[in-house]
Motif scaffolding. Structure first.
Motif, PDB file in Angstrom:
ATOM      1  N   HIS A 135       6.495  44.393  60.295  1.00 46.79           N
ATOM      2  CA  HIS A 135       6.329  44.095  58.891  1.00 46.79           C
ATOM      3  C   HIS A 135       6.937  42.735  58.574  1.00 46.79           C
ATOM      4  O   HIS A 135       7.943  42.338  59.143  1.00 46.79           O
ATOM      5  CB  HIS A 135       6.979  45.170  58.040  1.00 46.79           C
TER       6      HIS A 135
ATOM      7  N   ARG B 211      17.211  37.880  62.991  1.00 51.10           N
ATOM      8  CA  ARG B 211      16.206  38.828  62.492  1.00 51.10           C
ATOM      9  C   ARG B 211      16.856  40.095  61.951  1.00 51.10           C
ATOM     10  O   ARG B 211      16.421  40.647  60.947  1.00 51.10           O
ATOM     11  CB  ARG B 211      15.224  39.176  63.610  1.00 51.10           C
TER      12      ARG B 211
ATOM     13  N   LYS C  50       3.622  42.238  45.129  1.00 51.87           N
ATOM     14  CA  LYS C  50       3.971  41.041  45.884  1.00 51.87           C
ATOM     15  C   LYS C  50       3.818  39.817  44.987  1.00 51.87           C
ATOM     16  O   LYS C  50       2.838  39.693  44.254  1.00 51.87           O
ATOM     17  CB  LYS C  50       3.064  40.927  47.106  1.00 51.87           C
TER      18      LYS C  50
ATOM     19  N   ILE D  89      17.808  40.362  58.114  1.00 53.44           N
ATOM     20  CA  ILE D  89      16.818  40.444  57.037  1.00 53.44           C
ATOM     21  C   ILE D  89      16.942  41.815  56.370  1.00 53.44           C
ATOM     22  O   ILE D  89      16.799  42.844  57.038  1.00 53.44           O
ATOM     23  CB  ILE D  89      15.392  40.235  57.570  1.00 53.44           C
TER      24      ILE D  89
ATOM     25  N   ILE E 241       8.563  39.168  48.738  1.00 51.89           N
ATOM     26  CA  ILE E 241       9.308  39.275  47.488  1.00 51.89           C
ATOM     27  C   ILE E 241       8.372  39.904  46.476  1.00 51.89           C
ATOM     28  O   ILE E 241       7.210  39.501  46.348  1.00 51.89           O
ATOM     29  CB  ILE E 241       9.798  37.895  47.016  1.00 51.89           C
ATOM     30  N   THR E 242       8.872  40.905  45.774  1.00 58.22           N
ATOM     31  CA  THR E 242       8.044  41.607  44.804  1.00 58.22           C
ATOM     32  C   THR E 242       8.625  41.472  43.397  1.00 58.22           C
ATOM     33  O   THR E 242       9.807  41.165  43.225  1.00 58.22           O
ATOM     34  CB  THR E 242       7.926  43.102  45.151  1.00 58.22           C
TER      35      THR E 242
ATOM     36  N   LEU F 227      16.538  36.115  52.596  1.00 55.74           N
ATOM     37  CA  LEU F 227      16.248  36.718  53.900  1.00 55.74           C
ATOM     38  C   LEU F 227      17.521  37.073  54.678  1.00 55.74           C
ATOM     39  O   LEU F 227      17.459  37.394  55.859  1.00 55.74           O
ATOM     40  CB  LEU F 227      15.363  35.787  54.726  1.00 55.74           C
TER      41      LEU F 227
ATOM     42  N   PRO G  57       8.673  40.494  55.589  1.00 59.51           N
ATOM     43  CA  PRO G  57       9.293  40.689  54.271  1.00 59.51           C
ATOM     44  C   PRO G  57       8.535  39.924  53.184  1.00 59.51           C
ATOM     45  O   PRO G  57       8.051  38.818  53.412  1.00 59.51           O
ATOM     46  CB  PRO G  57      10.700  40.117  54.438  1.00 59.51           C
TER      47      PRO G  57
ATOM     48  N   LEU H 102      16.068  45.174  54.364  1.00 57.86           N
ATOM     49  CA  LEU H 102      14.839  45.941  54.193  1.00 57.86           C
ATOM     50  C   LEU H 102      14.355  45.848  52.753  1.00 57.86           C
ATOM     51  O   LEU H 102      13.168  45.919  52.478  1.00 57.86           O
ATOM     52  CB  LEU H 102      15.069  47.403  54.564  1.00 57.86           C
ATOM     53  N   LYS H 103      15.306  45.684  51.826  1.00 60.06           N
ATOM     54  CA  LYS H 103      14.944  45.562  50.429  1.00 60.06           C
ATOM     55  C   LYS H 103      15.941  44.627  49.767  1.00 60.06           C
ATOM     56  O   LYS H 103      17.136  44.673  50.054  1.00 60.06           O
ATOM     57  CB  LYS H 103      14.979  46.924  49.735  1.00 60.06           C
ATOM     58  N   TYR H 104      15.443  43.770  48.899  1.00 55.09           N
ATOM     59  CA  TYR H 104      16.286  42.816  48.188  1.00 55.09           C
ATOM     60  C   TYR H 104      15.845  42.810  46.752  1.00 55.09           C
ATOM     61  O   TYR H 104      14.662  42.640  46.468  1.00 55.09           O
ATOM     62  CB  TYR H 104      16.129  41.411  48.803  1.00 55.09           C
TER      63      TYR H 104
END
Length: 76
Positions: A1, A64, A12, A67, A5-6, A38, A3, A69-71
């Motif tokens: 996957h 890596r 997205k 990074i 930004i949503t 990130l 990453p 999983l959710k931000y």
């Protein structure tokens, strides 16, 4: 996957979802912010660095596993 930004609705950030474009006049600051998001913890001295220096740092220090999983953040 990869990453992404949503927005607050989980969409997205993209032209398709009417996200504002990045300001190309502040490309180096955009890169620095992307590294922060990130989870790469860029050196604070890079905040005012040129694009080439930021990319060189990112290439040499990329983790890596850092990074998230959710931000979550609010983008103004």
């Amino acid at each position: 996957h990869i990453p992404v930004i949503t927005n607050q609705n989980g969409q997205k950030l993209s032209k398709q979802n009417l996200a504002r474009p990045l300001n190309n006049q502040r490309a180096a600051k955009n890169l620095y912010t992307a590294l922060q998001i990130l989870g790469q913890n860029p050196d604070k001295r890079l905040q005012d660095a040129c694009i080439d220096d930021i990319l060189q740092y990112a290439t040499q220090h990329w983790k890596r596993a850092s990074i998230p999983l959710k931000y979550e953040t609010t983008i103004n």
